[in-house]
Design a protein around this motif. Structure first.
Motif, mmCIF file in Angstrom:
data_model
loop_
_atom_site.group_PDB
_atom_site.id
_atom_site.type_symbol
_atom_site.label_atom_id
_atom_site.label_comp_id
_atom_site.label_asym_id
_atom_site.label_seq_id
_atom_site.Cartn_x
_atom_site.Cartn_y
_atom_site.Cartn_z
ATOM 1 N N ASP A 207 25.949 -26.028 -23.702
ATOM 2 C CA ASP A 207 27.162 -25.349 -23.214
ATOM 3 C C ASP A 207 27.777 -26.170 -22.077
ATOM 4 O OD1 ASP A 207 26.775 -23.253 -24.953
ATOM 5 O OD2 ASP A 207 26.021 -21.855 -23.445
ATOM 6 N N ILE A 208 26.919 -26.668 -21.189
ATOM 7 C CA ILE A 208 27.421 -27.434 -20.027
ATOM 8 C C ILE A 208 28.048 -28.741 -20.505
ATOM 9 C CG2 ILE A 208 26.794 -28.462 -17.809
ATOM 10 C CD1 ILE A 208 24.306 -26.697 -17.786
ATOM 11 N N ARG A 211 31.470 -28.217 -22.251
ATOM 12 C CA ARG A 211 32.531 -27.889 -21.273
ATOM 13 C C ARG A 211 32.969 -29.157 -20.538
ATOM 14 N NH1 ARG A 211 30.006 -22.896 -20.320
ATOM 15 N NH2 ARG A 211 28.766 -23.751 -18.639
ATOM 16 N N TYR A 212 31.988 -29.981 -20.173
ATOM 17 C CA TYR A 212 32.283 -31.242 -19.478
ATOM 18 C C TYR A 212 33.168 -32.134 -20.358
ATOM 19 C CZ TYR A 212 31.520 -35.883 -17.488
ATOM 20 O OH TYR A 212 31.711 -37.142 -16.971
ATOM 21 N N ALA A 214 35.052 -31.291 -23.009
ATOM 22 C CA ALA A 214 36.371 -30.705 -23.297
ATOM 23 C C ALA A 214 37.309 -30.932 -22.113
ATOM 24 C CB ALA A 214 36.228 -29.220 -23.617
ATOM 25 N N GLU A 215 36.791 -30.731 -20.898
ATOM 26 C CA GLU A 215 37.625 -30.946 -19.692
ATOM 27 C C GLU A 215 38.007 -32.412 -19.555
ATOM 28 O OE1 GLU A 215 35.940 -29.335 -16.027
ATOM 29 O OE2 GLU A 215 35.751 -27.395 -17.051
ATOM 30 N N LEU A 221 38.459 -25.739 -25.376
ATOM 31 C CA LEU A 221 37.008 -25.707 -25.615
ATOM 32 C C LEU A 221 36.658 -25.303 -27.055
ATOM 33 C CD1 LEU A 221 34.140 -26.009 -24.431
ATOM 34 C CD2 LEU A 221 34.275 -23.617 -23.708
ATOM 35 N N GLU A 225 34.729 -27.591 -29.747
ATOM 36 C CA GLU A 225 33.461 -27.173 -30.359
ATOM 37 C C GLU A 225 33.543 -27.212 -31.887
ATOM 38 O OE1 GLU A 225 32.065 -23.279 -29.250
ATOM 39 O OE2 GLU A 225 30.213 -23.535 -30.402
#
Ligand code: NAP
Length: 269
Positions: A207-208, A211-212, A214-215, A221, A225
């Motif tokens: 998950d982390i 998110r990293y 995608a940003e 997000l 995914e």
């Protein structure tokens, strides 16, 4: 097409084997521990968080299995070097070791030029040195019994690079090499040693990471995914656990030194 009744494949039976699963408090390790137990093994669960271990153990016991917990911080060599003997004290000698605990790349993602030495050292200790220490610990009993399974959760980043994940890629490449060596050294003793290389799996660690990424890439997000694998989206921990059960079973007795990608088609070598 239906399978004729007399050709139904036998479900793996892991009784009376005893497994030690590291990182069994959540994510992939929890699913592996649950599936090994469902196949008949008794399981010793290890991680740092006692609360998460107890949750995994309760789920296993509720389903009719046997589980015991040993708290251990694998970043501390004095703790990792006594884990196998503590695990052996629960149900008897460990004959299935699952090296699953890991430090993910997104805990401190940076280009290598900006890497923190402390994060490099931590990643090496947990992802590479702990599997070495634990494998050494279980080998005497496995050699004595002339039966054993060592299954290590590497990663597709053990075969291909990932941005800002230098220590992760180095340790996962390294652990595949270590496991291949062990496979060769113990092949004639009834001990098999294999790796599983997951792609992106729906866990706290990944998950982390997503998110990293995608940003970093300026992507939505959910869209990011969905495009992570050719099959689509991320894997479930149970997708990985099924392979661990197979590798632990007698059906896989002739498989050693391999590293299987379970990754939705992302890495094809
Ligand atoms: P997770 O949900 O974050 O679980 C990691 C487990 O490892 C936890 O039980 C954690 O427990 C334990 N752990 C972490 N540091 C530890 C330490 N110092 N000592 C003892 N235990 C420790 O991660 P996961 O995604 O299931 O990852 C499991 C394995 O799969 C890792 O080796 C990872 O590299 C690999 N993998 C995951 C993915 C993915 O997409 N998820 C992809 C490829 C490979 P505590 O925090 O309580 O110690």
């Amino acid at each position: 097409m239906e399978t004729p009744a007399n050709q139904t494949p036998a479900a793996p039976n892991l009784a009376p084997h005893i497994a030690l699963v590291t990182g069994a408090g959540r994510g992939i390790g929890r699913a592996i521990a649950q599936q090994l137990s469902a196949a008949g093994a008794r399981v010793v669960l290890s991680a740092r968080s006692e609360r998460e271990l107890n949750e995994t153990a309760a789920a296993i016991r509720d389903a009719g299995g046997d589980a015991a917990c040993v708290v251990c911080d694998l970043s501390d060599r004095s703790q990792s070097s006594t884990l196998v003997s503590a695990a052996n004290d629960q149900f008897g000698p460990i004959d299935i070791l699952v090296n699953n605990a890991g430090v993910g790349s997104a805990s401190d993602p940076r280009p290598l030029a900006d890497y923190r030495d402390e994060f490099w050292d931590l990643s090496l200790e947990v992802n590479l040195t702990a599997p070495y220490v634990l494998s050494k610990g279980v080998l005497p009993a496995m050699r004595h019994a002339r039966w054993g399974r060592i299954i290590t959760i590497a990663s597709i980043n053990g075969k291909q690079a990932n941005l800002h994940a230098g220590a992760y890629a180095a340790t996962k490449h390294g652990v595949i090499g270590l496991m291949r060596t062990l496979a060769l050294e113990h092949a004639a003793e009834g001990i098999t040693v294999n790796c599983i290389c997951p792609g992106p799996v729906k866990t706290a660690m990944n998950d982390i990471r997503i998110r990293y990424d995608a940003e970093r890439l300026g992507r939505d997000l959910a869209e990011h995914e969905a495009g992570l694998t050719p099959i689509g989206g991320r894997l479930d921990p149970d997708d990985i656990a099924a392979m661990a059960v197979y590798l632990a079973s007698d059906s896989a007795r002739m498989i050693t030194g391999q590293s299987y990608n379970i990754d939705g088609g992302r890495c094809m070598f």
